[in-house]
Structures are given as C-alpha cells and as structure tokens.
Design a protein around this motif. Sequence first.
Motif, PDB file in Angstrom:
ATOM      1  N   THR A 183       0.848  -1.186   0.000  1.00  5.70           N
ATOM      2  CA  THR A 183       0.000   0.000   0.000  1.00  5.70           C
ATOM      3  C   THR A 183       0.888   1.243   0.000  1.00  5.70           C
ATOM      4  O   THR A 183       2.118   1.140   0.048  1.00  5.70           O
ATOM      5  N   LEU A 184       0.286   2.414  -0.036  1.00  8.52           N
ATOM      6  CA  LEU A 184       1.073   3.650  -0.083  1.00  8.52           C
ATOM      7  C   LEU A 184       2.033   3.791   1.103  1.00  8.52           C
ATOM      8  O   LEU A 184       3.209   4.109   0.907  1.00  8.52           O
ATOM      9  N   PRO A 185       1.587   3.597   2.355  1.00 12.86           N
ATOM     10  CA  PRO A 185       2.544   3.712   3.466  1.00 12.86           C
ATOM     11  C   PRO A 185       3.704   2.730   3.358  1.00 12.86           C
ATOM     12  O   PRO A 185       4.851   3.085   3.665  1.00 12.86           O
ATOM     13  N   LEU A 186       3.446   1.507   2.917  1.00 11.73           N
ATOM     14  CA  LEU A 186       4.512   0.518   2.781  1.00 11.73           C
ATOM     15  C   LEU A 186       5.456   0.886   1.639  1.00 11.73           C
ATOM     16  O   LEU A 186       6.673   0.693   1.741  1.00 11.73           O
ATOM     17  N   HIS A 187       4.901   1.404   0.562  1.00 13.14           N
ATOM     18  CA  HIS A 187       5.731   1.832  -0.566  1.00 13.14           C
ATOM     19  C   HIS A 187       6.640   2.991  -0.167  1.00 13.14           C
ATOM     20  O   HIS A 187       7.811   3.044  -0.579  1.00 13.14           O
ATOM     21  N   TYR A 246      12.107   5.013   1.079  1.00  9.41           N
ATOM     22  CA  TYR A 246      12.973   5.716   2.021  1.00  9.41           C
ATOM     23  C   TYR A 246      14.144   4.835   2.440  1.00  9.41           C
ATOM     24  O   TYR A 246      15.279   5.312   2.549  1.00  9.41           O
ATOM     25  N   ASN A 247      13.888   3.553   2.688  1.00  6.14           N
ATOM     26  CA  ASN A 247      14.966   2.644   3.077  1.00  6.14           C
ATOM     27  C   ASN A 247      15.975   2.431   1.949  1.00  6.14           C
ATOM     28  O   ASN A 247      17.129   2.064   2.206  1.00  6.14           O
ATOM     29  N   ALA A 283      11.560  10.446  -4.205  1.00  2.88           N
ATOM     30  CA  ALA A 283      10.394   9.637  -4.551  1.00  2.88           C
ATOM     31  C   ALA A 283       9.549   9.329  -3.327  1.00  2.88           C
ATOM     32  O   ALA A 283       8.311   9.363  -3.382  1.00  2.88           O
ATOM     33  N   SER A 284      10.202   9.028  -2.203  1.00  2.00           N
ATOM     34  CA  SER A 284       9.449   8.699  -0.991  1.00  2.00           C
ATOM     35  C   SER A 284       8.641   9.904  -0.512  1.00  2.00           C
ATOM     36  O   SER A 284       7.478   9.756  -0.115  1.00  2.00           O
ATOM     37  N   PHE A 285       9.230  11.090  -0.551  1.00  2.00           N
ATOM     38  CA  PHE A 285       8.489  12.281  -0.119  1.00  2.00           C
ATOM     39  C   PHE A 285       7.406  12.652  -1.129  1.00  2.00           C
ATOM     40  O   PHE A 285       6.360  13.199  -0.752  1.00  2.00           O
TER      41      PHE A 285
END
Length: 290
Positions: free
Chosen positions: A234-238, A243-244, A250-252
Amino acid sequence: MSQLPPNLLDSRAEPAWVRRLLIGVALVFLALFLFLPLVSVFFEAFKKGWHVYVAAITEPDAWSAIVLTLTAAVIAVPLNLVFGVSAAWAIAKFDFRGKSVLLTLIDLPFSVSPVIAGLIYVLVFGLQGWCGEWLRDHDVKVIFAVPGIVLATIFVTFPFVARELIPLMQAQGQEQEEAARVLGASGWQTFWKVTLPNVKWALLYGVILCNARAMGEFGAVSVVSGHIRGQTNTLPLHIEILYNEYQFAASFAVASLLASLALVSLVLKFIVERQVRKQVALAQEVGVSS
C-alpha cells in the motif's frame, strides 16, 4: 451570605499573560510537531522538480500501491459503514444482554496494537495457522494477498463510524422513532425517513475518519502484506521501501499524496464537525424540553 466576586465565578477570568502563554505554547507545539513536518514533506517532494515528482507517483510500483490502497478503502469503508450504523442503532435504541460487551469489542482496535492485530490474522490464516491447511488445499490466499490487507484494514477502522453515531443517537432518544411507528411506519421506513436523516452529519464524519485511517494504516497491513512490490504494497509501505532505499525524493513525493489526503480530510472534518455539534446540541435541547 455574601456573594463571590464575578471574577471568581468566571473560570476564564485569568490574567492576560496566562492566556497568552497558553496560546503561545499551543502554537509553538503545533508549529514544531504539525506544520513544520507537513511543510518539509511538500518541500522535499518538489525539491528536485516537477518532472521528478510526477515520475515518482506514476511509476508502476507507486501506481500499484495507490490502486491497492484505494481498493482496501473502498471495501473496508462501506463494510464499516453498515456495521457502524447497525451497532449504533442496536446500542442506542435497544436494551439487550451483552450490550456492554459489544461496546467493549467496538473499542478493541483502540487498545490493541495494529501489529498485534496483523499477527492474529497471520496465526489464523497463515500457512501454519488454524485455517492455513484448508486455505492451501482450496488455493485460497489471505495472508500476503489482498484479502489479508482488507481484513487488517477493516479491523483497525471499524470503531470510527459506530463511535460517532452512538452518542448522537443516545442524545436524540427514541421519541421520533416511536412517533413514526405509532403513525404506521414500518421499521425500514422509520430508519430511512427518521433515524438516518437525523444522524447524517455524524455518519459522514465517521466515514471521513474511517477512510483517512484506512488509507494511512501501516502496522497491521505491514504484517499481513509480505511487502511484495507491485502486488501487496500500500502507499505507506511503498513510502517505507523507497525511504529505506535512499530514494528520498520519490518517498516524499508519494508521502505528499497521503499528506494531501490528510489535509482534505481535516477540512472536511472541520466542516462536518460543526454540523455534528449543532445536531448534538439540538438533540440535547429536544431531550431537555421533553
């Protein structure tokens, strides 16, 4: 018996410096822990330009995460809507054995960590779980698949609608429903013509909160998803994966989508909350006059 001075009767009659100090502390707290992080998310999202932002939110894995997040919310929110209305109607309008138990169960997701909830689903539906062998034999995938994500989302969001409706329904009482039944209305007619219009703003308020939590849920979904790129993220997991992997822009960029959702939910919440307060006040006035 002497009367107290007016300034002692008014609990808000504090020195001006006390009021300014409290307001200042609140504003500083909001600036440090709410506004500054929110601004930094959008700043980092657009830091490398519009083309990088668009590329980050339109690449296949991000699009798959958006679709999966919307899918989970589209399934979970209507189900919680039906459950919330049913539970609130039963609790507010009827007396039955086990009523306090039902109220406790509705509050369960507030007291149980979402990670624990995800682990419970793994223990029940995982390959080594209680139903794992039967699910494997019938080629049914729950854990590390969309059904597990939907189940986890439903669990963490089902209190929101019910908890918004129960106080309002209890404040309104049963007089209007009883009058409708006396006039010959059936149970469904009473619900659609009397009960539902009286709670529509509280219902919308609960749906807004439920939808926001469904799209932003991380803990329970993280446990049952398996983190399969392009399939169960999902979006939070992506966002976490990006970020990792040090893909900060892209993460932001993807995080700004959830932040925008939060801002829209906040505006809608403010608008609907005013209507809910008016509805509750009116219900209390009717209850006192009757």
